[in-house]
Design an enzyme around this catalytic site. Structure first.
Site, short mmCIF file in Angstrom:
data_model
loop_
_atom_site.label_atom_id
_atom_site.label_comp_id
_atom_site.label_asym_id
_atom_site.label_seq_id
_atom_site.Cartn_x
_atom_site.Cartn_y
_atom_site.Cartn_z
N GLU A 116 4.23 1.98 10.92
CA GLU A 116 3.50 1.52 9.74
C GLU A 116 2.81 0.21 10.04
OE1 GLU A 116 5.86 1.24 6.20
OE2 GLU A 116 6.58 3.31 6.36
N GLU B 237 -1.67 6.70 3.26
CA GLU B 237 -0.88 6.86 2.03
C GLU B 237 -1.51 6.05 0.90
OE1 GLU B 237 3.37 6.35 2.36
OE2 GLU B 237 3.62 6.38 0.17
O1 KIV Z 1 8.88 8.31 5.35
C1 KIV Z 1 8.14 9.18 4.90
O2 KIV Z 1 8.56 10.20 4.37
C2 KIV Z 1 6.71 8.97 4.99
C3 KIV Z 1 5.84 9.80 4.10
C4 KIV Z 1 5.82 9.22 2.73
C5 KIV Z 1 4.47 9.95 4.64
O3 KIV Z 1 6.26 8.13 5.72
#
Ligand code: KIV
Length: 266
Positions: free
Chosen positions: A114, A181
């Site tokens: 991320e 997202e």
């Molecule tokens: O951790 C997760 O499930 C994710 C999704 C929300 C894309 O990153």
């Protein structure tokens, strides 16, 4: 080696066929999702919320992730397994390498990080060492305390410009996939056209290369009762879970999901 590889995903993007991704945390659901046609099983750190009952993904450890990746691997029937590097797993380049190695050795085929442009060195280093990387941009739940909540990102022009530039820079650094997202649908569409790698969306509209949802959300299960706008309950009207998973894959492929009601404007 899975049946679905990066080459498969690249071909799907080029052919304009949408990619179906779903979160998955165990062997039974891995098998069921594969049999429904899901191409990417995301072992997401969302497991901290939907399995462990935390109010964020921050408490999840790399050991937790490796345990669930190994479980998913045992039920996998040819899907590509994508594993999240959890909170602080990428704090240094050394930690990024060691934690990615643990997930790949547990059975992941690709890791997800991320962030934004600051990840370029980590992504380059991983790609050079044989670890494909998906970069998760927009609303990044691991930084919820900085963002001030689970909010749509990229709504103003300066943020949108930055996100477009970061996506292109991270593709150049070696990112093999991008996940967006909670990003305005138009911005997600622009980013999808600007990069060659597949772009998967969640709350990012229909004009991306594929969709992902959290398994529990799409099965209509919620601990808190708060259901994000981008979620559709695919259990509704279905006789069983296997049918719900198939309905999700069909809806993604036919582009009947997401509808405009599941997306966001700038
Ligand atoms: O951790 C997760 O499930 C994710 C999704 C929300 C894309 O990153």
């Amino acid at each position: 080696m899975p049946d679905i590889t990066l080459t498969t995903l690249q071909s799907l993007k080029l052919a304009g066929e949408k990619i179906a991704m779903l979160t998955c945390y165990d062997a039974t659901f891995a098998k069921a999702a594969c049999q429904a046609g899901v191409e990417i099983l995301l072992v997401g750190d969302s497991l901290g919320m939907v399995l462990q009952g935390h109010d964020s993904t921050l408490p999840v450890t790399n050991a937790d992730m490796a345990y669930h990746v190994a479980s998913v691997k045992r039920g996998n029937e040819g899907a590509l397994i994508l594993a999240d590097l959890p909170f602080m797993a990428c704090a240094t380049l050394e930690q990024t390498l060691a934690n990615s190695a643990q997930l790949m050795q547990a059975g992941a085929h690709m890791v997800k990080v991320e962030g934004a442009a600051w990840l370029a060195d980590s992504i380059r280093m991983l790609a050079e060492r044989g670890v494909p990387v998906c970069v998760h941009m927009g609303l990044t739940p691991q930084t919820v305390n900085v963002l001030g909540g689970y909010k749509v990102q990229g709504r103003n022009e300066a943020q949108a410009r930055q996100m477009r530039a970061d996506a292109i820079a991270l593709e150049q650094a070696g990112a093999a996939m991008i996940l967006l997202e909670c990003v305005p649908s138009e911005l997600a569409s622009e980013i999808t056209q600007a990069v060659k790698v597949p772009v998967i969306g969640i709350g990012a509209g229909a004009a991306v290369d594929g969709q992902v949802l959290v398994l529990h959300d799409m099965l209509g299960l919620s601990l808190t009762g708060r259901v994000p706008k981008f979620v559709k309950n695919f259990m509704a009207g279905q006789p069983d879970i296997q049918s719900a998973l198939r309905a999700y894959v069909s809806a993604v492929k036919e582009v009947s999901f997401p509808g405009t009601e599941h997306g966001f404007n700038a």
